[in-house]
Design a protein around this motif. Structure first.
Motif, PDB file in Angstrom:
ATOM      1  N   THR A  19       0.838  -1.207   0.000  1.00 41.65           N
ATOM      2  CA  THR A  19       0.000   0.000   0.000  1.00 41.65           C
ATOM      3  C   THR A  19       0.873   1.257   0.000  1.00 41.65           C
ATOM      4  O   THR A  19       2.099   1.184   0.147  1.00 41.65           O
ATOM      5  CB  THR A  19      -0.899   0.073   1.255  1.00 41.65           C
ATOM      6  N   ALA A  20       0.225   2.390  -0.156  1.00 42.87           N
ATOM      7  CA  ALA A  20       0.849   3.713   0.036  1.00 42.87           C
ATOM      8  C   ALA A  20      -0.326   4.674   0.076  1.00 42.87           C
ATOM      9  O   ALA A  20      -1.424   4.340  -0.400  1.00 42.87           O
ATOM     10  CB  ALA A  20       1.799   4.058  -1.118  1.00 42.87           C
ATOM     11  N   SER A  21      -0.108   5.865   0.618  1.00 45.13           N
ATOM     12  CA  SER A  21      -1.222   6.821   0.697  1.00 45.13           C
ATOM     13  C   SER A  21      -1.676   7.186  -0.716  1.00 45.13           C
ATOM     14  O   SER A  21      -0.892   7.107  -1.677  1.00 45.13           O
ATOM     15  CB  SER A  21      -0.771   8.093   1.429  1.00 45.13           C
ATOM     16  N   ALA A  22      -2.926   7.615  -0.839  1.00 41.84           N
ATOM     17  CA  ALA A  22      -3.463   7.975  -2.163  1.00 41.84           C
ATOM     18  C   ALA A  22      -2.645   9.121  -2.774  1.00 41.84           C
ATOM     19  O   ALA A  22      -2.394   9.131  -3.978  1.00 41.84           O
ATOM     20  CB  ALA A  22      -4.937   8.363  -2.039  1.00 41.84           C
ATOM     21  N   GLN A  23      -2.197  10.065  -1.936  1.00 41.42           N
ATOM     22  CA  GLN A  23      -1.426  11.208  -2.447  1.00 41.42           C
ATOM     23  C   GLN A  23      -0.099  10.745  -3.050  1.00 41.42           C
ATOM     24  O   GLN A  23       0.295  11.164  -4.132  1.00 41.42           O
ATOM     25  CB  GLN A  23      -1.152  12.235  -1.332  1.00 41.42           C
ATOM     26  N   VAL A  24       0.591   9.873  -2.321  1.00 45.29           N
ATOM     27  CA  VAL A  24       1.885   9.360  -2.813  1.00 45.29           C
ATOM     28  C   VAL A  24       1.682   8.563  -4.095  1.00 45.29           C
ATOM     29  O   VAL A  24       2.418   8.718  -5.080  1.00 45.29           O
ATOM     30  CB  VAL A  24       2.577   8.482  -1.732  1.00 45.29           C
TER      31      VAL A  24
END
Ligand code: CDP
Length: 207
Positions: free
Chosen positions: A129-134
């Motif tokens: 996963t990763a944040s939506a912004q990243v």
């Protein structure tokens, strides 16, 4: 002897890059299962996207279709996630993926439902996963070189729409398998993420 690595996660989380690196490191075959859905999605843009048409297109898919041009565009990604909610489309693509996973010499498959549906007995499961912004930043950097009209805001909105559709569908929703290792790559360099995954696989191979 087969050894299967299942890597799932949302758009632009890093799972594709990690999968390719792992395949190269261990000499495994790699299948980006998103390409199956993208290839069907792309065909629906010209042939129509009713469940009947999309299912027929999925049933008639050949490995050759995975090399089609322009499968990586934002438009095709959206079309892929729309047809990916159709149960009969998913059923038509199961056998190819399961056979690929069992090949001698080992395989890594990345997608949304690999650890839960396609390879529930995989030797190693990861949910990246990763944040939506990243993720939007990464995908914008990747796509804006080919499409100058794209904006960062549009890429973020596209990713959020696709995340919601992929996670909320009734059949094979995007979800971490209970026995998956979760890796958040938001603040990791890609080399760090790859090293972490190599360590997990080494441990599983020697156990
Ligand atoms: O590269 P990215 O993560 O943006 O997308 P992809 O892996 O190429 O997948 C495109 C779309 O196909 C996803 O948004 C899902 O809707 C669908 N997909 C799926 O339903 N199941 C899979 N195993 C792989 C992809």
């Amino acid at each position: 002897m087969s050894f299967t690595v299942a890597i799932d996660g949302p758009a632009a989380s890093g799972k594709g890059t990690i999968s390719r690196a792992i395949a190269q490191h261990f000499g495994f075959a790699h299948l980006d299962t998103g390409l199956l859905y993208r290839a069907v999605g792309k065909k629906t843009l010209t042939h129509g996207d009713s469940p009947e048409i999309a299912t027929k297109l999925a049933q008639d898919l050949t490995p050759h279709d995975l090399n089609a041009d322009d499968l990586r565009t934002a438009e095709v990604a959206q079309a892929a996630s729309r047809i990916a909610v159709i149960p009969a489309v998913r059923t038509a693509l199961v056998e190819f993926q399961k056979t690929f996973a069992k090949q001698p010499g080992g395989a890594v498959l990345d997608g949304r439902d690999i650890g839960t549906v396609i390879c529930p007995d995989a030797d190693v499961k990861l949910f990246v996963t990763a944040s939506a912004q990243v993720r939007a930043r990464r995908r914008f950097a990747e796509l804006s070189t080919k499409d100058a009209s794209l904006t960062p805001e549009q890429v973020l909105a596209d990713i959020k729409l696709r995340d919601a559709r992929d996670a909320d569908r009734d059949v094979a929703p995007m979800i971490a398998a209970t026995d998956a290792h979760e890796i958040d790559t938001s603040n990791m360099k890609i080399a760090e993420a790859i090293a972490a995954v190599i360590a997990i696989i080494e441990a599983a191979k020697s156990s």
